[in-house]
Design a protein around this motif. Structure first.
Motif, PDB file in Angstrom:
ATOM      1  N   ARG A   2       0.825  -1.190   0.000  1.00 41.88           N
ATOM      2  CA  ARG A   2       0.000   0.000   0.000  1.00 41.88           C
ATOM      3  C   ARG A   2       0.867   1.250   0.000  1.00 41.88           C
ATOM      4  NH1 ARG A   2      -2.988   0.345   5.639  1.00 41.88           N
ATOM      5  NH2 ARG A   2      -3.375   2.416   4.830  1.00 41.88           N
ATOM      6  N   GLU A   3       0.312   2.365  -0.479  1.00 40.69           N
ATOM      7  CA  GLU A   3       1.063   3.611  -0.536  1.00 40.69           C
ATOM      8  C   GLU A   3       1.225   4.198   0.866  1.00 40.69           C
ATOM      9  OE1 GLU A   3       2.021   3.302  -4.243  1.00 40.69           O
ATOM     10  OE2 GLU A   3       2.472   5.178  -3.150  1.00 40.69           O
ATOM     11  N   PHE A   4       2.357   4.863   1.099  1.00 37.19           N
ATOM     12  CA  PHE A   4       2.625   5.492   2.377  1.00 37.19           C
ATOM     13  C   PHE A   4       2.367   6.991   2.278  1.00 37.19           C
ATOM     14  CE2 PHE A   4       4.599   2.041   4.627  1.00 37.19           C
ATOM     15  CZ  PHE A   4       5.086   1.229   3.621  1.00 37.19           C
ATOM     16  N   SER A   5       1.633   7.531   3.261  1.00 39.77           N
ATOM     17  CA  SER A   5       1.460   8.982   3.360  1.00 39.77           C
ATOM     18  C   SER A   5       2.351   9.466   4.494  1.00 39.77           C
ATOM     19  CB  SER A   5      -0.006   9.328   3.649  1.00 39.77           C
ATOM     20  OG  SER A   5      -0.438   8.674   4.826  1.00 39.77           O
ATOM     21  N   LEU A   6       3.664   9.286   4.318  1.00 39.90           N
ATOM     22  CA  LEU A   6       4.590   9.488   5.411  1.00 39.90           C
ATOM     23  C   LEU A   6       5.702  10.434   4.976  1.00 39.90           C
ATOM     24  CD1 LEU A   6       5.564   8.588   8.222  1.00 39.90           C
ATOM     25  CD2 LEU A   6       6.679   6.650   7.143  1.00 39.90           C
ATOM     26  N   SER A  21       6.374   4.394  14.419  1.00 32.93           N
ATOM     27  CA  SER A  21       5.133   5.049  14.860  1.00 32.93           C
ATOM     28  C   SER A  21       4.046   4.942  13.796  1.00 32.93           C
ATOM     29  CB  SER A  21       5.410   6.522  15.186  1.00 32.93           C
ATOM     30  OG  SER A  21       6.342   6.648  16.228  1.00 32.93           O
ATOM     31  N   TYR A  22       4.440   5.062  12.545  1.00 33.00           N
ATOM     32  CA  TYR A  22       3.469   4.964  11.454  1.00 33.00           C
ATOM     33  C   TYR A  22       2.795   3.590  11.458  1.00 33.00           C
ATOM     34  CZ  TYR A  22       1.615   4.446   6.737  1.00 33.00           C
ATOM     35  OH  TYR A  22       0.803   4.194   5.674  1.00 33.00           O
ATOM     36  N   PHE A  23       3.594   2.522  11.487  1.00 33.04           N
ATOM     37  CA  PHE A  23       3.025   1.173  11.457  1.00 33.04           C
ATOM     38  C   PHE A  23       2.243   0.875  12.730  1.00 33.04           C
ATOM     39  CE2 PHE A  23       6.275   0.195   8.131  1.00 33.04           C
ATOM     40  CZ  PHE A  23       5.381  -0.254   7.169  1.00 33.04           C
ATOM     41  N   LYS A  24       2.737   1.354  13.864  1.00 31.34           N
ATOM     42  CA  LYS A  24       2.024   1.138  15.123  1.00 31.34           C
ATOM     43  C   LYS A  24       0.630   1.763  15.056  1.00 31.34           C
ATOM     44  CE  LYS A  24       2.221   2.208  20.070  1.00 31.34           C
ATOM     45  NZ  LYS A  24       3.026   2.831  21.161  1.00 31.34           N
ATOM     46  N   ASP A  25       0.559   3.009  14.573  1.00 38.59           N
ATOM     47  CA  ASP A  25      -0.742   3.689  14.459  1.00 38.59           C
ATOM     48  C   ASP A  25      -1.665   2.940  13.492  1.00 38.59           C
ATOM     49  OD1 ASP A  25       0.603   7.077  14.694  1.00 38.59           O
ATOM     50  OD2 ASP A  25       0.056   5.604  16.229  1.00 38.59           O
ATOM     51  N   GLU A  26      -1.113   2.457  12.370  1.00 36.54           N
ATOM     52  CA  GLU A  26      -1.908   1.712  11.407  1.00 36.54           C
ATOM     53  C   GLU A  26      -2.488   0.441  12.036  1.00 36.54           C
ATOM     54  OE1 GLU A  26      -2.404   4.005   8.798  1.00 36.54           O
ATOM     55  OE2 GLU A  26      -2.021   2.354   7.391  1.00 36.54           O
ATOM     56  N   ILE A  27      -1.672  -0.203  12.877  1.00 39.87           N
ATOM     57  CA  ILE A  27      -2.132  -1.435  13.542  1.00 39.87           C
ATOM     58  C   ILE A  27      -3.195  -1.115  14.587  1.00 39.87           C
ATOM     59  CG2 ILE A  27      -1.406  -3.306  15.076  1.00 39.87           C
ATOM     60  CD1 ILE A  27       1.319  -3.236  13.612  1.00 39.87           C
ATOM     61  N   LEU A  28      -2.937  -0.098  15.415  1.00 36.56           N
ATOM     62  CA  LEU A  28      -3.879   0.257  16.475  1.00 36.56           C
ATOM     63  C   LEU A  28      -5.219   0.730  15.920  1.00 36.56           C
ATOM     64  CD1 LEU A  28      -1.528   2.103  19.005  1.00 36.56           C
ATOM     65  CD2 LEU A  28      -2.536  -0.170  19.246  1.00 36.56           C
ATOM     66  N   ILE A  55      14.627   0.320   8.354  1.00 44.87           N
ATOM     67  CA  ILE A  55      13.378  -0.451   8.387  1.00 44.87           C
ATOM     68  C   ILE A  55      13.498  -1.594   9.389  1.00 44.87           C
ATOM     69  CG2 ILE A  55      11.733  -1.792   7.039  1.00 44.87           C
ATOM     70  CD1 ILE A  55      11.909   1.177   6.282  1.00 44.87           C
ATOM     71  N   GLU A  56      14.643  -2.255   9.391  1.00 48.25           N
ATOM     72  CA  GLU A  56      14.848  -3.390  10.290  1.00 48.25           C
ATOM     73  C   GLU A  56      14.745  -2.953  11.751  1.00 48.25           C
ATOM     74  OE1 GLU A  56      18.668  -5.282   9.919  1.00 48.25           O
ATOM     75  OE2 GLU A  56      17.842  -7.235  10.421  1.00 48.25           O
ATOM     76  N   LEU A  61      11.524  -3.082  16.799  1.00 47.71           N
ATOM     77  CA  LEU A  61      10.806  -2.445  17.900  1.00 47.71           C
ATOM     78  C   LEU A  61       9.350  -2.885  17.925  1.00 47.71           C
ATOM     79  CD1 LEU A  61      10.891  -0.557  20.254  1.00 47.71           C
ATOM     80  CD2 LEU A  61      10.614   1.379  18.699  1.00 47.71           C
ATOM     81  N   LEU A  62       8.719  -3.012  16.767  1.00 49.93           N
ATOM     82  CA  LEU A  62       7.340  -3.510  16.704  1.00 49.93           C
ATOM     83  C   LEU A  62       7.251  -4.945  17.209  1.00 49.93           C
ATOM     84  CD1 LEU A  62       6.389  -2.020  13.225  1.00 49.93           C
ATOM     85  CD2 LEU A  62       5.323  -1.392  15.396  1.00 49.93           C
ATOM     86  N   VAL A  63       8.261  -5.755  16.900  1.00 47.06           N
ATOM     87  CA  VAL A  63       8.296  -7.133  17.398  1.00 47.06           C
ATOM     88  C   VAL A  63       8.409  -7.143  18.911  1.00 47.06           C
ATOM     89  CG1 VAL A  63       9.653  -9.261  17.475  1.00 47.06           C
ATOM     90  CG2 VAL A  63       9.218  -8.153  15.289  1.00 47.06           C
TER      91      VAL A  63
END
Length: 461
Positions: A2-6, A21-28, A55-56, A61-63
């Motif tokens: 998916r496209e990123f608005s980041l 933070s971007y991925f965390k917010d998307e998950i939450l 990225i790693e 951190l998400l893991v």
């Protein structure tokens, strides 16, 4: 993908933290649902025009926070299914909450921006260039020998732990290593004693593996030896450097009493978490140093390395180590070999010690500000636990409100705190107690958060 608005240049936070933070917010927010795979590290790096290391680090951190897991040969999968506390959902959905203030006193969070990424990556990249593809070879099931050797030296110098490298097993988290220990011991042969209140992650792991678990109450200086002797427990799980809930350090006399107890029983499991963050009084040596043949020792480096790796360790007595060799000859190592080798060099070169000293000073200052803020904003309306160690504390609030009501009132002010009832087998306190971690907040946020909590709890009628 998916496209990123980041916009990665929109603020001064590290790139990896913005991506995290971007991925965390998307998950939450449910945009990335349970079971969905995140973009591969390579494709995500190409899309955002950043390095794969960036990225790693974000994915690591998400893991570590339980939002995603790494499935070998498949990628990173979302495993977050939402908090059990209904007030978390209220915070997201209720527009009356002040979203501009949102301050999260989450236990386990640490300050990420000050981590020396350039230093870490320099060590890592030097190792890669010097060893070429050697780090890609499958590593030892116990962990890399060079790392275990460094840890053996570190633990002896810092905690008095007596061990050889072959007694150490590397793992990702203490809870994962407790699960490993459960697979070595037999549930029908051992009864586990745990502190009450105490760390629920260990307690639940024992229960999930079929062990009988007895809750042993605490006295002013540690677990009650009298109650332990009355119980049928022959293995005792303790956290002597700082008891998880009461934050007390177990006295030397109590440690000696535990050693006397274990002579006629099986084992002590010593969880020595956050020993690195003790600020005032001198260290007491580990219980393991008093009887290495009877103590299983567990610790974690992850609080200092959290942005880049999740790394813990367990030191097994030789008779338990023999069970590991006989029962788990094909044990899969959960920590990437490159992370282990990088940290061993990072530790050997002295970088870890310098960074730890820096972090101790920063967290000590935060602790002082936190206690001053609580005293100024709440005074004698609360009782506080958490003196000179660790990155969190507990507030017992003198109120007729419930734990859930305190959490909800805090959320209405944009401040998130956490309940503690889960740490008890049976709650006995007259007043509710909440958990506040201050490691990731700056001094201004700490003061502001405690002030808002005081308004929420004591001015709400």
């Amino acid at each position: 993908m998916r496209e990123f608005s980041l916009n990665l240049l929109s603020n001064q936070k590290p790139l990896f933290f913005q991506i995290y933070s971007y991925f965390k917010d998307e998950i939450l927010q449910g945009q990335l649902e349970y079971g969905v795979f995140l973009p591969s590290i390579r494709s995500c790096a190409q899309s955002l025009k950043v390095s794969k290391n960036t990225i790693e680090s974000a994915y690591h951190l998400l893991v570590s926070e339980g939002y995603i897991c790494n499935i070998p040969k498949k990628g990173y999968k979302v495993v977050y299914q939402g908090d059990q506390n209904v007030y978390d959902n209220l915070f997201v959905s209720d527009n009356s909450y002040n979203k501009n203030i949102h301050l999260d006193f989450r236990y386990g969070n640490i300050e990420l921006a000050s981590f020396p990424f350039n230093q870490w990556n320099k060590v890592r990249n030097t190792f890669i260039s010097d060893n070429q593809s050697d780090y890609m070879v499958e590593g030892k099931s116990q962990g890399e020998y060079i790392l275990r050797k460094e840890l053996s030296r570190l633990l002896y110098e810092s905690r008095g732990v007596v061990s050889n490298p072959e007694q150490i097993i590397i793992g990702s988290t203490p809870q994962q290593l407790v699960s490993l220990l459960c697979q070595l011991l037999e549930a029908d042969k051992y009864i586990i004693g745990v502190e009450n209140p105490g760390y629920d992650g260990a307690r639940n792991t024992f229960l999930n593996h079929g062990f009988q678990v007895h809750a042993i109450p605490l006295t002013g200086d540690g677990v009650s030896i009298e109650e332990l002797e009355k119980s049928d427990a022959d293995v005792m799980y303790v956290s002597p450097s700082q008891q998880f809930m009461n934050k007390m350090a177990m006295s030397q006399e109590k440690r000696q009493q535990l050693i006397q107890w274990v002579f006629s029983n099986k084992y002590i499991i010593e969880d020595d978490y956050e020993w690195e963050f003790k600020y005032e009084d001198g260290y007491l040596p580990s219980i393991q140093s008093l009887n290495p043949e009877k103590v299983v020792y567990i610790g974690r480096i992850s609080k200092v390395l959290l942005p880049v790796s999740n790394l813990s360790y367990i030191v097994l007595p030789y008779d338990v180590l023999s069970l590991f060799y006989s029962k788990m000859p094909e044990y899969d190592q959960s920590v990437p070999r490159l992370d282990q080798l990088t940290f061993s060099q990072y530790l050997s070169d002295g970088y870890w010690y310098k960074y730890l000293q820096k972090m101790r000073k920063q967290y000590e200052e935060k602790r002082k500000v936190f206690f001053e803020a609580i005293s100024h904003n709440m005074g004698n309306l609360v009782e506080i636990e958490g003196k000179d160690i660790g990155l969190h504390t507990f507030l017992t609030v003198k109120t007729d409100k419930t734990e859930s009501e305190l959490i909800a009132l805090g959320l209405k002010k944009g401040v998130k705190v956490y309940g503690t009832s889960r740490y008890w087998f049976h709650t006995t306190g007259k007043y509710p107690t909440v958990l506040l971690g201050y490691g990731a907040l700056n001094c201004e946020q700490i003061y502001k958060g405690t002030k808002l909590l005081a308004e929420a709890w004591f001015e709400s009628g």
